[in-house]
Design an enzyme around this catalytic site. Structure first.
Site, PDB file in Angstrom:
ATOM      1  N   SER A  19       0.842  -1.199   0.000  1.00 51.56           N
ATOM      2  CA  SER A  19       0.000   0.000   0.000  1.00 51.56           C
ATOM      3  C   SER A  19       0.874   1.244   0.000  1.00 51.56           C
ATOM      4  CB  SER A  19      -0.925  -0.016   1.213  1.00 51.56           C
ATOM      5  OG  SER A  19      -0.155   0.196   2.375  1.00 51.56           O
ATOM      6  N   LYS A  20       0.201   2.381  -0.076  1.00 54.31           N
ATOM      7  CA  LYS A  20       0.860   3.680  -0.184  1.00 54.31           C
ATOM      8  C   LYS A  20       2.025   3.882   0.770  1.00 54.31           C
ATOM      9  CE  LYS A  20      -2.593   7.004  -1.796  1.00 54.31           C
ATOM     10  NZ  LYS A  20      -3.239   6.018  -2.628  1.00 54.31           N
ATOM     11  N   ARG A  21       1.854   3.371   2.004  1.00 54.55           N
ATOM     12  CA  ARG A  21       2.895   3.713   2.979  1.00 54.55           C
ATOM     13  C   ARG A  21       4.221   3.009   2.684  1.00 54.55           C
ATOM     14  NH1 ARG A  21       2.901  -0.283   7.149  1.00 54.55           N
ATOM     15  NH2 ARG A  21       1.269  -1.771   6.625  1.00 54.55           N
TER      16      ARG A  21
ATOM     17  N   GLY B 114       5.474   2.924  -0.431  1.00 54.38           N
ATOM     18  CA  GLY B 114       6.075   3.635  -1.566  1.00 54.38           C
ATOM     19  C   GLY B 114       5.064   3.683  -2.688  1.00 54.38           C
TER      20      GLY B 114
END
Ligand code: GLU
Length: 524
Positions: free
Chosen positions: A281-283, A285
C-alpha cells in the site's frame, strides 16, 4: 515432440492448460474498474493475460486476442476521467489490445455501463428460470440482521429472507415498483469445484455461500453478474485475475451452470505483498502506475519486474525485454505463492535498462521531459534538431551510469545543461590540506592555459593539467578537485576530463573566473 503449426486443425488441449478441444483462439481480457489510479497489481494481471494471448497462444499456432473492458458498474466508486487515464497508462506500459472501448471490436460496447440492458435481461432470465429472486429487504433490515449475527458471533451474511416469497407475490411487488435487488438462489447443498489452472481444484461447500446480489436497486449489475455475462458473450477462454476473487469463484461456477454455459479456465494470481508482509500500500512507496511513471521508471523495466512477481522462466534469468517475455511466457510457470515487492530490485532493473539496453538517442528522448519539467531545457528539445538536444545527448552519455531512474536526470545533469551554476558553498573550492590562496592560484593558472587546451582530447588535457599541478607544487588530487568544484559546483562528478569536455571551454572559462572571484572575496 510435435511442433504445433498454424494449420493444426484441432490443437490438443494439453498444449495449453484450460484450452477446450476445438478452440483455435485464446481470448483473454483485462477488466479494470475506473475507480482511481491503476494499481500495479492490476497491471501485472493484465500483463499475464496479454502474454498468454499474444505470446504463448501464438507460439502454439493459435489465434490470441487481448481485450480491454471497462467495468464501471459500481457507481459509488466511479471516478470521472479514470478510464481515460487508464487507457493512457496501459498504452504507455506497452499492452496493446485488439478489442476495447477505443478500438471497438465484434462485441462492442466494451464499457459495461453501456451494456445495462444485457445484464438486466440476463438477471430476469435467472429469475424466470428459478435461479434468482427479487429481494426487497431495506438497508435498515440488512443492517439489523448483520448486527444480530455479530451479537451471536455468527458469520455475517444475508438470511435469505426474501427467498421464500412466492414467485407470484414477488412479481406483483416488482410490478408495483417496490425497490428491490436480484439475488442468486445459491444451491443449499452439495459442493462446488473451481478448477484453477495453477492451484488445482478448489472445493467449497455450497451452504457456506451467500445469496449474492446480481442486480442492484439502481438497475446496475454487480461484478458477479456483469463480468460473467461479458466473459461469456465476449468468448473469453481464460480468466487470469487476482487471488482476491477466489472466494467468489464458486459463486461464478454456479452462475455459469445456472445459465447453462461452460465456464472459462480460471487462473488466480497471487496478490503482491509489501516488504515485511501484508498488502502493498501507499505507505510502502509507489503503488500506482502513474507514480512509477512519474518517478522515472521505464515501462520496459516495470514490465520486466512485474512479470517476475509471479512468473519465472528459470532460476537465474532476470532480464526480459517485452519481446523476450512474449517468446518465453507460459501460464504453466505462473506461481501460486505470493511474491514480495522489492523496490530495490526494480531500481536495479531500471538502471540496467538505462545503462545497457536503451540506445543513447532513446534514453536522451526519455530524459528530456524530466529535464524540461525541471526547467533546465526548452520544452521542445525532444526534436533532434533542437539546439538543446545535442547537449542533453552528450550529458546523457556521460552520466547515464549514474541514473537509476529518469527522474534522477535533473539532479545529475544540471551542471551540464545550465549556463551558470546555481549558488554553491565556496568552501568546497578549497580541497583538504590546502589554503584558499593555493586553490585560487591553481584555478587562475588553469584559466590561463585554457585557450591552448583542447578539451575534446581528454587524454591530452589530463597530461597538461597534471603537469600544471606539479609546476604549482599542488597535489593533482587537490588541483583536480578545485577545478571540479569550479566547473560543476560539486565535489562529485563523472571523470574530470569527460566532465570538462561536456561543459566546454566557454562555460568553463566563466565558471573558473567566477570561482576565482569567490575565493578572492573570501576573508583571508
Ligand atoms: N473489475 C474487476 C477488478 O477491477 C475485474 C476483476 C477480473 O479480472 O475479473 O477487480
Amino acid at each position: 515432440m510435435n511442433h504445433p503449426t498454424t494449420d493444426l486443425l484441432d490443437p490438443p488441449a494439453a498444449l495449453l492448460p484450460g484450452l477446450r478441444p476445438g478452440t483455435k483462439e485464446v481470448r483473454v481480457r483485462l477488466a479494470p474498474s475506473p475507480t482511481g489510479s491503476v494499481h500495479i497489481g492490476n497491471v501485472k494481471t493484465g500483463l499475464y493475460n496479454w502474454l498468454l494471448a499474444r505470446g504463448q497462444a501464438k507460439r502454439l499456432g493459435l489465434e490470441g486476442s487481448f481485450l480491454l473492458r471497462i467495468e464501471d458498474t459500481d457507481r459509488n466508486r466511479y471516478v470521472e476521467d479514470a478510464a481515460v487515464q487508464l487507457l493512457d497508462i496501459l498504452r504507455w506500459f506497452g499492452l496493446e489490445w485488439q478489442e476495447g472501448p477505443d478500438v471497438g471490436g465484434p462485441h462492442a460496447p466494451y464499457v459495461q455501463s453501456e451494456r445495462l440492458p444485457i445484464f438486466q435481461e440476463r438477471a430476469h432470465h435467472l429469475v424466470a428460470t428459478d435461479h434468482a429472486y427479487p429481494c426487497f429487504c431495506t438497508p435498515e433490515r440488512l443492517a439489523a440482521v448483520r448486527e444480530a449475527q455479530q451479537a451471536r458471533h455468527e458469520p455475517p451474511g444475508y438470511d435469505r429472507h426474501c427467498r421464500v416469497i412466492p414467485a407470484g407475490e414477488a412479481a406483483d411487488r416488482v410490478a408495483a415498483g417496490e425497490p428491490h435487488v436480484i439475488r442468486f438462489k445459491t444451491p443449499r447443498d452439495g459442493e462446488t469445484t473451481v478448477d484453477d489452472v495453477i492451484r488445482g481444484p478448489i472445493v467449497t461447500a455450497n451452504e457456506t455461500l451467500e445469496d449474492a446480489v446480481l442486480l442492484k436497486t439502481d438497475g446496475y449489475p454487480t461484478y458477479h453478474l456483469a463480468h460473467l455475462v461479458d466473459d461469456h458473450l465476449m468468448e473469453i477462454t481464460h480468466v487470469i485475475r487476482g487471488a482476491e476473487w477466489i472466494p467468489s469463484a464458486p459463486l461464478h461456477v454456479l452462475l455459469y451452470a445456472a445459465f447453462g454455459w461452460e465456464p472459462p479456465a480460471f487462473i488466480h494470481v497471487p496478490l503482491i505483498l509489501a516488504p515485511g508482509g501484508g498488502k502493498l500500500s501507499k505507505r510502502h512507496g509507489a503503488t500506482t502506475m502513474a507514480e512509477f511513471r512519474e518517478q522515472g521508471y521505464l515501462p520496459e523495466a516495470l514490465m520486466n519486474y512485474l512479470a517476475l512477481l509471479g512468473w519465472s522462466f528459470d532460476a537465474t534469468t532476470e532480464i526480459f525485454s517485452p519481446e523476450d517475455l512474449l517468446k518465453k511466457f507460459s501460464v504453466e510457470r505462473l506461481s501460486a505463492s505470493p511474491a514480495t515487492f522489492d523496490y530495490q530490485k526494480l531500481r536495479w532493473i531500471n538502471q540496467h535498462y538505462i545503462n545497457h539496453i536503451l540506445t543513447l538517442d532513446d534514453l536522451t528522448s526519455r530524459v528530456i521531459p524530466f529535464l524540461a519539467r525541471a526547467g533546465m531545457i526548452g520544452a521542445n528539445a525532444a526534436h533532434t534538431d533542437h539546439p538543446d538536444y545535442a547537449a542533453v545527448r552528450e550529458a546523457t552519455a556521460l552520466l547515464k551510469d549514474r541514473l537509476e531512474t529518469l527522474a534522477d536526470a535533473p539532479e545529475h545533469m544540471g551542471p551540464f545543461l545550465v549556463e551558470d551554476l546555481p549558488d554553491y558553498d565556496s568552501a568546497l573550492l578549497v580541497p583538504k590540506k590546502t589554503e584558499p590562496a593555493a586553490a585560487q592560484r591553481g584555478l587562475e593558472a588553469t584559466l590561463a592555459l585554457l585557450p591552448g587546451l583542447d578539451l575534446t582530447d581528454e587524454a591530452a588535457a589530463e597530461v597538461r593539467l597534471r603537469a600544471l599541478a606539479e609546476e604549482l607544487g599542488l597535489k593533482t588530487g587537490q588541483l583536480f578537485m578545485a577545478i571540479r568544484v569550479a566547473a560543476t559546483g560539486r565535489t562529485q562528478s563523472p571523470g574530470l576530463f569527460g566532465t570538462l569536455r561536456v561543459i566546454g571551454r566557454e562555460r568553463l572559462e566563466r565558471r573558473l573566473a567566477a570561482a576565482i572571484d569567490r575565493l578572492a572575496a573570501q576573508p583571508a
